[in-house]
Design a protein around this motif. Structure first.
Motif, short mmCIF file in Angstrom:
data_model
loop_
_atom_site.label_atom_id
_atom_site.label_comp_id
_atom_site.label_asym_id
_atom_site.label_seq_id
_atom_site.Cartn_x
_atom_site.Cartn_y
_atom_site.Cartn_z
N LYS A 2 -67.20 -87.88 -107.20
CA LYS A 2 -67.60 -86.49 -107.37
C LYS A 2 -66.74 -85.81 -108.43
O LYS A 2 -65.53 -85.98 -108.48
CB LYS A 2 -67.46 -85.76 -106.03
N LEU A 3 -67.41 -85.03 -109.29
CA LEU A 3 -66.69 -84.32 -110.34
C LEU A 3 -65.81 -83.23 -109.75
O LEU A 3 -66.15 -82.61 -108.75
CB LEU A 3 -67.68 -83.70 -111.32
N THR A 4 -64.69 -82.99 -110.39
CA THR A 4 -63.76 -81.95 -109.95
C THR A 4 -63.72 -80.85 -111.00
O THR A 4 -63.48 -81.10 -112.18
CB THR A 4 -62.34 -82.52 -109.77
N PHE A 5 -63.98 -79.61 -110.56
CA PHE A 5 -64.01 -78.47 -111.47
C PHE A 5 -62.84 -77.53 -111.19
O PHE A 5 -62.18 -77.63 -110.15
CB PHE A 5 -65.32 -77.70 -111.30
N SER A 6 -62.62 -76.62 -112.11
CA SER A 6 -61.59 -75.61 -111.89
C SER A 6 -61.99 -74.74 -110.69
O SER A 6 -63.18 -74.66 -110.34
CB SER A 6 -61.44 -74.73 -113.14
N GLU A 7 -61.04 -74.10 -110.08
CA GLU A 7 -61.33 -73.27 -108.90
C GLU A 7 -62.35 -72.17 -109.19
O GLU A 7 -63.28 -71.97 -108.39
CB GLU A 7 -60.03 -72.67 -108.34
N PRO A 8 -62.22 -71.42 -110.31
CA PRO A 8 -63.23 -70.39 -110.59
C PRO A 8 -64.64 -70.98 -110.73
O PRO A 8 -65.61 -70.40 -110.23
CB PRO A 8 -62.75 -69.76 -111.90
N THR A 9 -64.77 -72.10 -111.42
CA THR A 9 -66.08 -72.71 -111.61
C THR A 9 -66.63 -73.21 -110.29
O THR A 9 -67.83 -73.06 -110.00
CB THR A 9 -66.00 -73.87 -112.63
N GLN A 10 -65.80 -73.81 -109.46
CA GLN A 10 -66.27 -74.29 -108.15
C GLN A 10 -66.74 -73.13 -107.30
O GLN A 10 -67.74 -73.24 -106.57
CB GLN A 10 -65.14 -75.04 -107.44
N ALA A 11 -66.05 -72.00 -107.40
CA ALA A 11 -66.47 -70.81 -106.64
C ALA A 11 -67.83 -70.32 -107.13
O ALA A 11 -68.68 -69.90 -106.33
CB ALA A 11 -65.43 -69.70 -106.79
N VAL A 12 -68.05 -70.37 -108.43
CA VAL A 12 -69.34 -69.97 -109.00
C VAL A 12 -70.45 -70.91 -108.50
O VAL A 12 -71.53 -70.47 -108.12
CB VAL A 12 -69.29 -69.96 -110.54
N LEU A 13 -70.18 -72.21 -108.51
CA LEU A 13 -71.17 -73.18 -108.04
C LEU A 13 -71.51 -72.97 -106.57
O LEU A 13 -72.68 -73.05 -106.17
CB LEU A 13 -70.65 -74.61 -108.25
N ASP A 14 -70.51 -72.68 -105.78
CA ASP A 14 -70.75 -72.41 -104.35
C ASP A 14 -71.62 -71.16 -104.20
O ASP A 14 -72.52 -71.11 -103.34
CB ASP A 14 -69.43 -72.23 -103.61
N ASN A 15 -71.36 -70.15 -105.02
CA ASN A 15 -72.15 -68.92 -104.99
C ASN A 15 -73.60 -69.20 -105.39
O ASN A 15 -74.55 -68.71 -104.78
CB ASN A 15 -71.53 -67.90 -105.94
N LEU A 16 -73.78 -70.02 -106.44
CA LEU A 16 -75.13 -70.38 -106.89
C LEU A 16 -75.90 -71.11 -105.80
O LEU A 16 -77.08 -70.84 -105.57
CB LEU A 16 -75.05 -71.26 -108.14
#
Length: 328
Positions: A2-16
């Motif tokens: 699984k790809l690992t993203f920065s915390e802000p980007t991961q938060a955006v993905l979770d929101n999406l």
């Protein structure tokens, strides 16, 4: 892996993903709207102003509901595609789906902006407002560059103006005048550069380059250079480029998604104000309201279980709907 993203980007993905689930839940139940004609028939009603008004209102109302419902579902599909492609680690797909979501934003903005102006123009008579709204909603739904569809729709005597699609460049230019989307053109150009056969589209096909005097191949061969130079490494999949694609696009995909939802929620259903509709039709919604058909046959009543869905189509249990009426 699984790809690992920065915390802000991961938060955006979770929101999406959360937004996707919510919107998908809103549209997953079947919903039917009648299709309105592509042309108005005001001449047959010219001797009755109230019938003309109601005809305009109903035609615009049906087209508007079809337009809004279809675009809500389209947005769900686009979000579904973006999320799935992120999970598939496909950088080209990430940029492409992000561009598709971005394109929905300025088009919906341009259409909704034009819709919202019409009901507010009190100085114009209701007929001219209704005809303009109708032409706009038909264009928003059926505008196309496909010659076969143009021929078919032209056979229905739909004007060329009503079949002209909204040009994405014009819509982006309009949206860029809004302070919150002043950067929309810059971001769109970035996404296009990855999708088209341009410099950026070449970069996602490799994992990067390094300085070396030897270029190695997967079968064990080696190409030696006289002096060290840049060596590009090609590899599929290129996980680092997939991560970069998501980091580049996630925040803007979220902004575009929220904007699309905002424009659709603002989109008026009629060119007329509530007071006009009530005055000209005698009803709040401009439609004749009828009760769902009731079950009159005692024999049929006996065959329907109390906890079964009521056959009148209300969505309620039979015991909470028509059974009560039949017993009264």
């Amino acid at each position: 892996m699984k790809l690992t993203f920065s915390e802000p980007t991961q938060a955006v993905l979770d929101n999406l993903k959360s937004k996707f689930r919510r919107i998908a839940d809103e549209v997953k139940a079947p919903l039917e709207w009648p299709e309105a004609n592509l042309r108005l028939d005001l001449d047959s009603r010219r001797n009755d102003q109230h019938r003309m008004f109601k005809h305009l209102h109903v035609m615009c109302l049906l087209h508007a509901h079809n337009f809004i419902t279809a675009n809500r579902i389209k947005l769900v599909y686009l979000l579904d595609a973006y999320i799935a492609i992120v999970d598939s680690e496909n950088p080209i797909g990430v940029y492409s789906s992000a561009r598709a979501i971005l394109e929905s934003n300025p088009v919906l903005f341009a259409v909704t902006k034009r819709f919202c102006v019409i009901p507010a123009e009190e100085e114009r008579n209701w007929r001219s407002r209704g005809e303009e709204f109708f032409g706009l909603i038909v264009r928003a739904r059926f505008g196309t560059s496909d010659s076969s569809k143009l021929e078919l729709l032209g056979g229905e005597n739909v004007s060329k103006k009503q079949l002209k699609p909204f040009h994405i460049s014009d819509c982006i230019r309009e949206l860029s005048l809004e302070s919150t989307f002043a950067d929309v053109a810059t971001h769109y150009n970035l996404l296009c550069d990855f999708v088209h056969h341009n410099l950026s589209s070449q970069t996602v096909s490799n994992v990067g380059f390094h300085m070396s005097q030897a270029a190695r191949s997967s079968n064990g061969g080696m190409l030696l250079l006289e002096t060290p130079g840049p060596i590009t490494r090609y590899q599929y999949p290129a996980s680092n480029k997939a991560i970069k694609a998501v980091e580049d696009t996630a925040s803007f995909v979220l902004r575009n998604t929220e904007a699309c939802m905002q424009w659709l929620n603002r989109c008026p259903e009629s060119p007329f104000r509530a007071d006009e509709i009530l005055r000209m039709t005698g009803t709040e919604f401009g439609l004749r309201m009828v009760s769902p058909p009731r079950i009159q046959s005692a024999r049929r009543t006996e065959r329907i279980g109390r906890n079964a869905l009521c056959p009148c189509g209300s969505g309620k249990k039979y015991k909470q709907c028509c059974l009560i009426t039949n017993q009264n």
